[in-house]
Design an enzyme around this catalytic site. Structure first.
Site, PDB file in Angstrom:
ATOM      1  N   HIS A 157       3.163 -44.880 123.286  1.00 30.73           N
ATOM      2  CA  HIS A 157       2.159 -45.586 124.086  1.00 30.73           C
ATOM      3  C   HIS A 157       0.771 -45.338 123.498  1.00 30.73           C
ATOM      4  O   HIS A 157      -0.076 -44.716 124.146  1.00 30.73           O
ATOM      5  CB  HIS A 157       2.195 -45.142 125.553  1.00 30.73           C
ATOM      6  CG  HIS A 157       3.455 -45.547 126.264  1.00 30.73           C
ATOM      7  ND1 HIS A 157       3.914 -44.932 127.395  1.00 30.73           N
ATOM      8  CD2 HIS A 157       4.349 -46.527 126.000  1.00 30.73           C
ATOM      9  CE1 HIS A 157       5.026 -45.506 127.798  1.00 30.73           C
ATOM     10  NE2 HIS A 157       5.315 -46.485 126.964  1.00 30.73           N
TER      11      HIS A 157
ATOM     12  N   HIS B 115      15.458 -53.662 129.618  1.00 28.45           N
ATOM     13  CA  HIS B 115      13.998 -53.439 129.703  1.00 28.45           C
ATOM     14  C   HIS B 115      13.369 -54.108 128.476  1.00 28.45           C
ATOM     15  O   HIS B 115      13.857 -53.936 127.360  1.00 28.45           O
ATOM     16  CB  HIS B 115      13.767 -51.929 129.704  1.00 28.45           C
ATOM     17  CG  HIS B 115      12.341 -51.477 129.708  1.00 28.45           C
ATOM     18  ND1 HIS B 115      11.306 -52.206 130.254  1.00 28.45           N
ATOM     19  CD2 HIS B 115      11.777 -50.318 129.250  1.00 28.45           C
ATOM     20  CE1 HIS B 115      10.180 -51.519 130.119  1.00 28.45           C
ATOM     21  NE2 HIS B 115      10.438 -50.381 129.515  1.00 28.45           N
TER      22      HIS B 115
ATOM     23  N   GLU C 279      10.334 -53.642 127.105  1.00 31.19           N
ATOM     24  CA  GLU C 279       9.386 -52.920 126.248  1.00 31.19           C
ATOM     25  C   GLU C 279       9.960 -52.840 124.829  1.00 31.19           C
ATOM     26  O   GLU C 279      11.155 -52.652 124.621  1.00 31.19           O
ATOM     27  CB  GLU C 279       9.071 -51.526 126.808  1.00 31.19           C
ATOM     28  CG  GLU C 279       7.813 -50.951 126.170  1.00 31.19           C
ATOM     29  CD  GLU C 279       7.213 -49.753 126.906  1.00 31.19           C
ATOM     30  OE1 GLU C 279       7.827 -49.229 127.849  1.00 31.19           O
ATOM     31  OE2 GLU C 279       6.105 -49.340 126.515  1.00 31.19           O
TER      32      GLU C 279
ATOM     33  N   ASP D  28      10.211 -50.925 122.354  1.00 29.00           N
ATOM     34  CA  ASP D  28      11.063 -49.871 121.795  1.00 29.00           C
ATOM     35  C   ASP D  28      12.538 -50.114 122.110  1.00 29.00           C
ATOM     36  O   ASP D  28      13.411 -49.492 121.499  1.00 29.00           O
ATOM     37  CB  ASP D  28      10.624 -48.469 122.253  1.00 29.00           C
ATOM     38  CG  ASP D  28      10.436 -48.341 123.755  1.00 29.00           C
ATOM     39  OD1 ASP D  28      10.065 -49.337 124.391  1.00 29.00           O
ATOM     40  OD2 ASP D  28      10.657 -47.243 124.287  1.00 29.00           O
TER      41      ASP D  28
ATOM     42  N   HIS E 206      11.094 -48.338 133.906  1.00 27.00           N
ATOM     43  CA  HIS E 206       9.715 -47.972 133.862  1.00 27.00           C
ATOM     44  C   HIS E 206       8.762 -49.161 134.044  1.00 27.00           C
ATOM     45  O   HIS E 206       7.569 -48.970 134.294  1.00 27.00           O
ATOM     46  CB  HIS E 206       9.546 -47.269 132.488  1.00 27.00           C
ATOM     47  CG  HIS E 206       8.266 -47.310 131.803  1.00 27.00           C
ATOM     48  ND1 HIS E 206       8.059 -47.778 130.550  1.00 27.00           N
ATOM     49  CD2 HIS E 206       7.065 -46.866 132.244  1.00 27.00           C
ATOM     50  CE1 HIS E 206       6.812 -47.629 130.192  1.00 27.00           C
ATOM     51  NE2 HIS E 206       6.179 -47.084 131.178  1.00 27.00           N
TER      52      HIS E 206
ATOM     53  N   ASP F  30      15.139 -46.323 130.337  1.00 28.57           N
ATOM     54  CA  ASP F  30      14.120 -45.263 130.229  1.00 28.57           C
ATOM     55  C   ASP F  30      14.395 -44.061 131.138  1.00 28.57           C
ATOM     56  O   ASP F  30      14.052 -42.918 130.778  1.00 28.57           O
ATOM     57  CB  ASP F  30      12.736 -45.822 130.582  1.00 28.57           C
ATOM     58  CG  ASP F  30      12.045 -46.467 129.390  1.00 28.57           C
ATOM     59  OD1 ASP F  30      12.350 -46.089 128.247  1.00 28.57           O
ATOM     60  OD2 ASP F  30      11.193 -47.337 129.613  1.00 28.57           O
TER      61      ASP F  30
ATOM     62  N   TYR G 219       8.553 -35.986 129.722  1.00 26.52           N
ATOM     63  CA  TYR G 219       8.796 -37.438 129.812  1.00 26.52           C
ATOM     64  C   TYR G 219       8.542 -37.913 131.251  1.00 26.52           C
ATOM     65  O   TYR G 219       7.855 -38.903 131.488  1.00 26.52           O
ATOM     66  CB  TYR G 219      10.250 -37.670 129.398  1.00 26.52           C
ATOM     67  CG  TYR G 219      10.706 -39.088 129.283  1.00 26.52           C
ATOM     68  CD1 TYR G 219      10.733 -39.727 128.042  1.00 26.52           C
ATOM     69  CD2 TYR G 219      11.163 -39.787 130.384  1.00 26.52           C
ATOM     70  CE1 TYR G 219      11.192 -41.022 127.925  1.00 26.52           C
ATOM     71  CE2 TYR G 219      11.618 -41.082 130.276  1.00 26.52           C
ATOM     72  CZ  TYR G 219      11.635 -41.697 129.040  1.00 26.52           C
ATOM     73  OH  TYR G 219      12.097 -42.982 128.932  1.00 26.52           O
TER      74      TYR G 219
HETATM   75 FE1  FEO Z   1       9.491 -48.350 128.808  1.00 23.69          FE
HETATM   76 FE2  FEO Z   1      11.246 -46.662 126.357  1.00 23.69          FE
HETATM   77  O1  FEO Z   1      10.211 -48.036 127.098  1.00 23.69           O
END
Ligand code: FEO
Length: 406
Positions: free
Chosen positions: A24, A81, A83, A85, A148, A167, A195
């Protein structure tokens, strides 16, 4: 790293990123790297890829998949998800298996289109309770908004009692091993806590609710395979119980964590003297203290400490009528993360004119931290009387903690 079987018909096909040091942007230091976990789930009739990997690792994913299956035989891609990654390799996967249908939450449709454009992919929005039947193996979807992102969801394979929560329950931990029983447990739990503190803390109420919902749905869990770090197969209860504690602010049994975190920055050493007087007094009262000079510390490590601390005391010299800018990233993160249930205090030395203590107090309040006193601002170099005032502030913090413990 090689493909690894998680369950009969379920394989880890992800990538290990040994070199990742920040997540991030630079808000979250990942000293131990990370992994992007993806899983191939094969039923008697159909095969589904659950999540992909970060874009630069697309070919690692493809190579792992082709060890197990021909790309044209992948029937579904589950996007838990959006995002990047986890979805970064999606265009590459869809290029190689355009026949695959994408299953994602309804909330994921728009961000997928915004990230990758209109590709003509066949997308199927799913909701909690929907089931994908692969033949002898099913994937049940559970929406998990804000764990997340709003689009996040979990996949669950009842035949294997296997939860794929993306996540949630993850850790940024690169390893040559894929399972919890193969890594040092203290390091694993420390990374899981960091985390949680840096990513999930503001969503603690939702974490609590989701854990309750999973319980009410009667979902049996034998293994938790998140999208970062190792897979919890030896004792998934360890991470579920930890989430319950972190979400509700309960202490970790047996962990000797700092109870009070003192953070400061200092221009010419006066605020540092105050920080030391406060820390020494609290330590003399029997509290475990962590003392951080922010200029020499990593603020996402400090946030991890705050997760299990009871009090946060922050000090700064004054510059331009406010706190030193070195504290701003930590303070902004605290406002976003809102570590409720902690108490806090502000202190600092100033020259001609103050302002830092007031600014820190306001920010701590914005972060949901209950202030003890109005803050302690002193002018110039702390003398004997000023240092006694520091010790008095520490005594006040100590007595509030003592009264809370009763
Ligand atoms: Fe919310 Fe591992 O991305």
């Amino acid at each position: 790293m090689a493909v690894v079987q998680v369950k009969d018909g379920v394989h880890w096909v992800g990538a290990v990123d040994w070199n990742n040091r920040y997540f991030h942007g630079v808000t979250y230091s990942t000293h131990r790297g990370t992994t992007y976990n993806a899983y191939l789930v094969a039923g008697e009739k159909y095969r589904a890829l659950v999540d992909t990997v970060y874009t630069p690792f697309s070919e690692v994913l493809v190579s792992h998949l082709t060890e197990l299956v021909s790309m044209k035989d992948i029937d579904y891609v589950v996007v838990n998800h959006v995002e990047i990654d986890h979805s970064g390799a999606l265009p590459r996967i869809m290029e190689l298996c355009p026949q695959a249908k994408i299953c994602c939450s309804r909330k994921a449709l728009e961000p997928l289109r915004k990230h990758f454009g209109d590709q003509g992919w066949e997308m199927h929005p799913v909701k909690t309770g929907d089931v994908l039947d692969l033949g002898g193996k099913t994937i049940r979807f559970i929406e998990a908004p804000m764990l997340h992102w709003p689009d996040s969801m979990f996949s669950y394979i009842p035949e294997d009692k296997l939860l794929l929560p993306n996540d949630a329950f993850g850790q940024h931990l690169a390893s040559s091993h894929r399972f919890d029983d193969q890594v040092d447990n203290a390091i694993l739990m420390d990374e899981a806590a960091k985390y949680y503190a840096n990513i999930l803390l503001p969503f603690s109420a939702l974490v609590e609710r989701k854990l309750r919902e999973i319980d009410e749905l009667g979902i049996e869990i034998d293994t938790i395979a998140p999208s970062h770090g190792v897979i919890w197969r030896q004792d998934p209860g360890q991470i579920i119980n930890a989430y319950q504690r972190w979400a509700t602010g309960l202490e970790t049994p047996g962990r000797v964590s700092p109870e009070i975190v003192v953070v400061f920055d200092t221009m010419w050493g006066s605020t540092e003297k105050m920080a030391e007087a406060i820390a020494e007094q609290l330590s003399a009262q029997g509290y475990r203290i962590s003392l951080y000079n922010i200029g020499k510390s990593d603020y996402s490590d400090i946030i991890r400490e705050i997760l299990e601390a009871k009090a946060v005391i922050i000090g700064s010299s004054t510059i331009n009528n406010g706190m030193l800018p070195s504290l701003s990233p930590l303070m902004e993160e605290l406002v976003g993360l809102k570590p409720k249930g902690r108490i806090g205090a502000a202190f600092g030395s100033h020259g001609w004119r103050g302002g830092a203590v007031k600014q820190i107090s306001t920010t701590l309040t914005d972060a949901g931290i209950n202030l003890v006193g109005d803050g302690l601002a002193i002018q110039w170099v702390p003398d004997r009387e000023d240092l006694e005032a520091c010790r008095n502030l520490a005594r006040k913090v100590g007595s509030v903690l003592a009264s809370r413990a009763k």
